[in-house]
Design an enzyme around this catalytic site. Sequence first.
Site, mmCIF file in Angstrom:
data_model
loop_
_atom_site.group_PDB
_atom_site.id
_atom_site.type_symbol
_atom_site.label_atom_id
_atom_site.label_comp_id
_atom_site.label_asym_id
_atom_site.label_seq_id
_atom_site.Cartn_x
_atom_site.Cartn_y
_atom_site.Cartn_z
ATOM 1 C CG ASP A 125 -0.622 0.241 2.510
ATOM 2 O OD1 ASP A 125 0.737 0.789 2.448
ATOM 3 O OD2 ASP A 125 -1.359 0.462 3.425
ATOM 4 C CB CYS B 222 -25.872 -5.730 1.343
ATOM 5 S SG CYS B 222 -25.354 -5.138 3.129
ATOM 6 C CB CYS C 283 -20.885 -0.287 4.375
ATOM 7 S SG CYS C 283 -21.156 -0.374 2.503
ATOM 8 C CB CYS D 22 -20.700 6.136 6.558
ATOM 9 S SG CYS D 22 -19.603 7.541 6.635
ATOM 10 C CB CYS E 204 -17.968 1.416 6.075
ATOM 11 S SG CYS E 204 -16.203 1.749 5.912
#
Length: 353
Positions: A135, A195, A198, A202, A248
């Site tokens: 990353d 769904c 999330c 938030c 989330c």
Amino acid sequence: MTSLATAIIEKASAIGFDAAGISPTAPSSRRAEFDRWIASGMNAGMNWLARDPQRRTDPAQILPGVKSIVSVGLSYQVEDPPPLLWNDPLRGRVARYAWGHDYHDEMLPMLEELGEFIRHELGAGADAISRCDVDTGPLFEREIAERADLGFIGKNTMLISRGFGSYLLLGEILLTANVAEECGENVPKGTCGNCERCQAACPTHAFPAPYILDSRLCISYLTIENKGAIPEELRPKIGNWIFGCDECQSVCPWVKQFRKPGRQLFLKFDPEFCAPQLSALLALDDAAFKSRFAGTPLLRPKRRGLLRNVCVALGNSGRREALPALECAARDAEPLIREHAEWAIRQIENDAK
Ligand code: SF4
Ligand code: SF4
């Protein structure tokens, strides 16, 4: 799959990775969406994301002649925190990936070991390996992992593994060798379906639409990468998160379904790192801050950023016993901390009226 591809995936597992796959390289299919996201300013103050989008979206710009990418995942799922501590408003919440030493230090040696293995297996093609990234590189890791069949990208923009949910650190190795030639194109297996948990969970409504994250509103950005003041209208929504946010992810049914910890247990719940007492953090001077968080991701926002977040969390606690520590912070040499401490004091006093 070629025998070398199979050997690489088996070796990744033997090293301790929870997931591994290989994909042929191709430019990102999300370049147009990425350009729109940057143009709309949703990268917030992360200007480096806007630099050289061609390099970010095309692995061949990083390694000319790249043909395959090995993608690996390391689960950071560990036990859930004790609710009594986690929900204590006088304690701060730290995002799960930061519950311990910097994960780069754990994962890079594992990636390097895998790279060494591939170099040895390739023999004459030893120079085929360009780099190991966790990353820190410019690549779209989640899309690459999706192509390598590690999971699918969910509406919360995270890579969701069918075996480990989204608490998965990703890394990759670029190869000029055509290891992926028989892996073929992977079609993502798994989906969010109808769904929207999330999106609803938030606290700052940072998803303007499914699959799009507005970093300007995201608590992870606001508490880590953001170097300045946290916008006042967002402060009450941050609750007691002081470093990142997992809301989330924690509501995601895929995460709930795959609660079992990964094999490399490099994180554990230690109350003073995962849910530290907020007033004690305000007492840290620069040397004490560096000593307490040495080798951990919590160094990233520096003392001024972390204590700014601590003031916001204490302001949200509504608890008068936080006032002495905040009054001290309101005299701090750092203006950013002073301003947030003064805000927190006003919040608590207004709550008491
Ligand atoms: S990390 Fe937190 S603030 Fe950011 S999008 Fe997820 S739930 Fe929202
Ligand atoms: S919470 Fe639901 S919509 Fe969000 S990523 Fe998970 S499955 Fe997808």
